[in-house]
Motif scaffolding. Structure first.
Motif, short mmCIF file in Angstrom:
data_model
loop_
_atom_site.label_atom_id
_atom_site.label_comp_id
_atom_site.label_asym_id
_atom_site.label_seq_id
_atom_site.Cartn_x
_atom_site.Cartn_y
_atom_site.Cartn_z
N SER A 862 -77.40 16.88 -4.83
CA SER A 862 -76.47 17.47 -5.81
C SER A 862 -75.68 16.39 -6.52
CB SER A 862 -75.52 18.44 -5.12
OG SER A 862 -76.23 19.53 -4.56
N ASP A 863 -75.21 15.40 -5.77
CA ASP A 863 -74.43 14.32 -6.35
C ASP A 863 -75.26 13.51 -7.33
OD1 ASP A 863 -71.96 12.50 -6.27
OD2 ASP A 863 -73.58 11.11 -5.75
N ALA A 864 -76.50 13.20 -6.97
CA ALA A 864 -77.37 12.41 -7.85
C ALA A 864 -77.71 13.18 -9.12
CB ALA A 864 -78.65 12.01 -7.11
N LEU A 865 -78.00 14.47 -9.00
CA LEU A 865 -78.31 15.27 -10.19
C LEU A 865 -77.11 15.38 -11.11
CD1 LEU A 865 -80.44 18.12 -8.57
CD2 LEU A 865 -81.27 16.35 -10.13
N SER A 866 -75.93 15.52 -10.51
CA SER A 866 -74.71 15.60 -11.32
C SER A 866 -74.42 14.30 -12.03
CB SER A 866 -73.53 16.00 -10.42
OG SER A 866 -72.32 15.94 -11.12
#
Length: 893
Positions: A862-866
């Motif tokens: 989630s952090d990487a996609l954000s």
């Protein structure tokens, strides 16, 4: 520091030979002030010999025959710097103390240099000439900027208005000042007004002034506006695209007629002002939208100059980066350098924030540097990174880091393979593997141990061991490179790269000059000295000497370059030493246990940031102590004797924030105080201004805030006098500023200026050791307050370690005091804790290893996609396939 993995394999005979070939005196001292070792330069120049007993005089360890000794700087248990005179020649001695846990047999090592001003590692010998011509120079070295600069030079002597176009951070204000310095008005004032930084209702009076009694509470003397204050000089209207439409006609009149009408006035006043304007907006498009007057556009863009963005002038990237690096080195007495990989990265990056972002990035990398050579990894984590973990960490590294913290926490409560396996709901063999991986100290150093044991035997090199020679080499400030007969570097130790075109000693030392030097040394069988000038005009002297390999692999060459420190550098180091003695400000105001590795690293960075006069951005969740750390940075810094002023940007109404920050003159607006008022910038002059919750600063105030940071001056609301702002800025937030930038709620250019040094306070849940220490500390406070001695049960401390602490230290302090009050006996039990600690189902679920792995997986993806926006970019950042990211994204909770 020396690369232990490279030099540790060398027998002590080779290490001794390297020390003997150094071009400067080096000697080691035992704790009884007996000389343990002295190289031949120390013996011949200083008359210091092994076995000699030194005597102490005014803190300086002296040898017989020394004529004068003067202590320059003392840094207890770290380093002393003193000056001695031997046979009429002055020398500077750097005495480095060896910690007992590293080597008890060596008390200190002294490296000596002659007081030779012609040798100067840190400062250009032609620096004064550069500075004397700086008033006519624009920082550029690219062919793309040549036509721009020529246009400026041609139009500067005229009186024509000039419109400067360029992206944010490309240097429009610098270019405007460059034009002013080249013009006939160079001796007149140069004033800048940011049209986006002043409230619309105040902008007219700021520009044109007002007549006496022009409005309620107006000054009876009236006020001059910026047009009159710039009389005889140049006025830059920055961000002209944000000029209110209703004021544009008055600007047009002022430009065309060179006269202004003050607010409330009846007569026009003549002005003699050269008008420059700048914008990053498309004014033609604003004309089409009816937001900008076409006639004003034609008047302002008589000469239109577009400044190319940094990505279109790649030659400027390293040129400007080196300029910022040299300025940092000069200010701090360091010699930090970029590796070739980092240079390539800087050159290829597109720099959306242009020069402002480049300056921010360079200063941040220099501040965070752990070695003299700054690697590529120092830059990769600075672009779009959030949190404490580097954005360059791979998926596997992130998972492993979370596993490590989790297993170490659980092992404290379940200190056996059987108990840990039951708690995590895994097999005992899995628990054993996890304990071996994250708890048991790693082995595998048998080869190194054998080598060390072998080389520590006494032999022909004398009575010193390999480890002792190694420690001496470890602390001396010399560049050392060892190559074989084929000029292949086999070991190197250096403080920074050469100023020449090559990147490191092993490549630099294979140039034609050095190849000839090696051949000459090899033929004559003795050392030779080569003197040369670097590309920046700095003088270097290196000694190239052949050494025989004891183990029979042939002839090696060692090149040793002495590092020379200028007097100015010595003074800078002395100042840093003085500051470092003030880092302990006492438990009365600051209680920083810093037991955890994460907190230790943060505290080191916090102390180092105090020595720098750079803007600091402190990130952290609510309750982590951002305001306390801001005060701590102030107290350990060079401005500690100045004021520390703080403001919470979320607590001030938006319509008052500008007057709070910058103050106002009497009668500046309806309801203004009759005496006026100083703003926080003026109150913090000479000290530090801390802006908490900077993410809540209103957008209209951000432009003026940026202007003050960059230009170090401001004008109070309703005022006409420019006030200098000698203020160090520290900001703090628990918000994602990059997300606010995307939402157009925070200025990107301001972001680049305030986060030069970015410090992330680790969350309490990631600092298990600190949880225990702070819990005990808060308990002691409660005992002192209420008088009854109590302690935590082991189960309570285990629950503390398992809890996530969303409120961090603030919540921990609250929970400890509440539990103390609610407990009936002398032991605080789990039932005395608040309700959120009482749900055993939640505690059990938190221990399931498979569940934790799933949560970590979701969190990382989630952090990487954000952060990166697409699965492809996220996959590249995490070093996994696109299919892996897509599959895991489909499984997100």
């Amino acid at each position: 520091m020396i690369n232990r993995n490279i030099f540790l394999h060398m027998p002590k005979e080779m290490l001794a030979a390297i020390l003997e070939q150094l071009p400067n005196p080096v000697y080691a001292i035992q704790d009884d002030y007996t000389v343990l070792y002295a190289n031949r330069e120390a013996q011949s120049i200083l008359n210091v010999h092994p076995g000699m007993q030194l005597r102490e005089k005014d803190g300086v360890l002296t040898a017989p025959g020394w004529e004068q000794e003067t202590m320059l700087s003392q840094e207890t248990s770290i380093q002393d710097i003193y000056r001695v005179s031997v046979n009429g020649t002055g020398y500077l001695c750097f005495q480095k103390y060896i910690p007992e846990d590293m080597d008890k047999s060596i008390f200190s090592v002294v490296s000596v240099q002659p007081e030779a001003p012609e040798y100067d590692l840190y400062f250009d010998c032609n620096q004064s000439a550069v500075h004397s011509s700086a008033d006519r120079r624009f920082l550029s070295h690219s062919p793309q900027m040549e036509p721009v600069l020529k246009s400026c030079q041609r139009c500067a002597p005229s009186e024509l208005p000039i419109l400067l176009l360029g992206e944010s951070g490309s240097g429009k204000t610098m270019m405007a000042e460059y034009i002013h310095r080249l013009s006939s008005r160079r001796n007149g004032p140069f004033l800048v007004v940011n049209c986006a930084a002043i409230a619309k209702e105040l902008l007219e009076s700021e520009l044109f002034g007002y007549a006496p009694y022009a409005f309620t509470n107006a000054s009876p003397k009236g006020k001059k506006g910026l047009f009159e204050l710039a009389n005889g000089g140049t006025l830059l209207l920055d961000e002209i695209g944000d000029m209110p439409l209703e004021l544009q006609s008055k600007i047009l009149t002022a430009v065309e007629s060179q006269s202004i009408l003050p607010v409330g006035g009846q007569e026009y006043r003549p002005v003699d002002v050269r008008i420059l304007a700048a914008t990053n907006k498309d004014l033609t498009e604003l004309v089409r939208q009816g937001a900008f007057r076409e006639d004003l556009l034609w008047r302002l863009n008589t000469v239109e100059i577009r400044i190319p963005p940094l990505r279109e002038r790649p030659d400027d990237i390293l040129y400007i980066a080196n300029h910022f690096r040299n300025a940092y080195n000069e200010h701090n007495g360091t010699d930090l350098r970029f590796t070739p990989e980092l240079k390539q990265f800087l050159r290829e990056y597109d720099w959306p924030g242009n020069v402002r972002q480049l300056k921010n990035t360079v200063e941040k990398m220099l501040f965070m540097a752990r070695d003299m050579q700054i690697p590529l990894s120092a830059a990769r984590g600075l672009f779009g990174s959030r949190g404490t973990q580097s954005a360059s960490a791979t998926y596997a590294q992130r998972i492993e880091e979370r596993e490590r913290r989790f297993i170490q926490t659980q092992y404290r409560r379940y200190p056996s393979t059987r108990k840990l396996a039951a708690a995590l709901q895994v097999s005992q063999s899995t628990a054993t593997r996890l304990i071996h991986k994250y708890i048991t100290p790693q082995t595998g150093h048998n080869a190194i141990s054998a080598i060390t044991a072998h080389t520590q035997q006494e032999n022909a090199a004398g009575r010193l061991t390999q480890q002792q020679f190694f420690m001496i080499l470890d602390v001396i400030p010399n560049r050392i490179c060892v190559v074989d007969q084929d000029l292949v570097c086999i070991a190197k130790r250096y403080q920074g790269e050469s100023d020449d075109s090559s990147a490191s000693p092993d490549t630099f030392l294979t140039t034609a000059m050095y190849r000839a030097g090696y051949k000459l040394a090899g033929v004559k069988g003795r050392p030779i000295v080569l003197e040369y000038l670097t590309a920046s005009g700095k003088q270097r002297q290196t000694m190239i000497a052949p050494i025989n390999d004891i183990v029979g692999k042939g002839l090696f060459y060692v090149s040793a370059t002495q590092i020379h420190f200028s007097q100015e550098t010595i003074q800078r180091r002395m100042e840093i030493c003085r500051k470092k003695r003030h880092i302990h400000v006492g438990n009365k105001d600051f209680v920083f246990f810093g037991v955890s590795a994460e907190m230790n690293l943060f505290l080191q960075d916090a102390v180092r940031s105090g020595w720098q006069d750079l803007s600091v951005l402190i990130r952290g969740e609510s309750g982590t102590g951002k305001s306390v750390f801001a005060r701590y940075i102030h107290e350990v810094g060079s401005r500690r004797s100045g004021p520390f002023v703080s403001i919470n940007c979320a607590s001030i109404p938006h319509n008052l924030i500008e007057s709070e920050l910058f103050g106002y003159e009497k009668g500046a607006f309806t309801g203004a105080g009759p005496q006026g008022r100083k703003g926080l910038f003026e109150m913090a002059n000479g000290g530090t201004l801390f802006l908490d919750e900077i993410g809540d600063l209103p957008l209209n105030a951000q432009a003026k805030f940026l202007d003050v940071i960059e230009n170090k001056r401001f004008i109070p609301v309703g005022g006409s006098k420019v006030i200098n702002a000698d203020v160090r800025i520290i900001c703090a937030t628990n918000q994602d500023l990059q997300k606010l930038i995307q939402e157009k709620k925070f200025r990107e250019d301001l972001y680049w200026r305030i986060n030069v040094i970015e410090l992330q306070i680790p969350s309490l849940r990631n600092r298990d050791d600190d949880i225990e220490r702070y819990a005990e500390f808060f308990l002691e406070q409660s005992i002192a307050r209420y008088g009854t001695k109590k302690r935590f049960s082991p189960d309570v401390m285990s629950l503390f370690l398992l809890y996530s602490w969303p409120g961090n230290l603030r919540q921990l302090a609250n929970v400890v005091e509440r539990s103390y009050v609610m407990s009936e006996g002398s032991v605080i039990l789990p039932e005395d804790l608040p309700a959120e600690f009482q749900n055993p189902q939640d505690a059990s679920a938190a221990l399931q290893f498979s569940e934790m792995q799933r949560r970590w997986d979701n969190e990382i993806i989630s952090d990487a996609l954000s952060r990166y926006g697409s699965a492809q970019e996220a996959a590249a950042a995490l070093s996994v396939s696109n299919a892996t990211v897509s599959r895991k994204r489909a499984n997100l909770i």
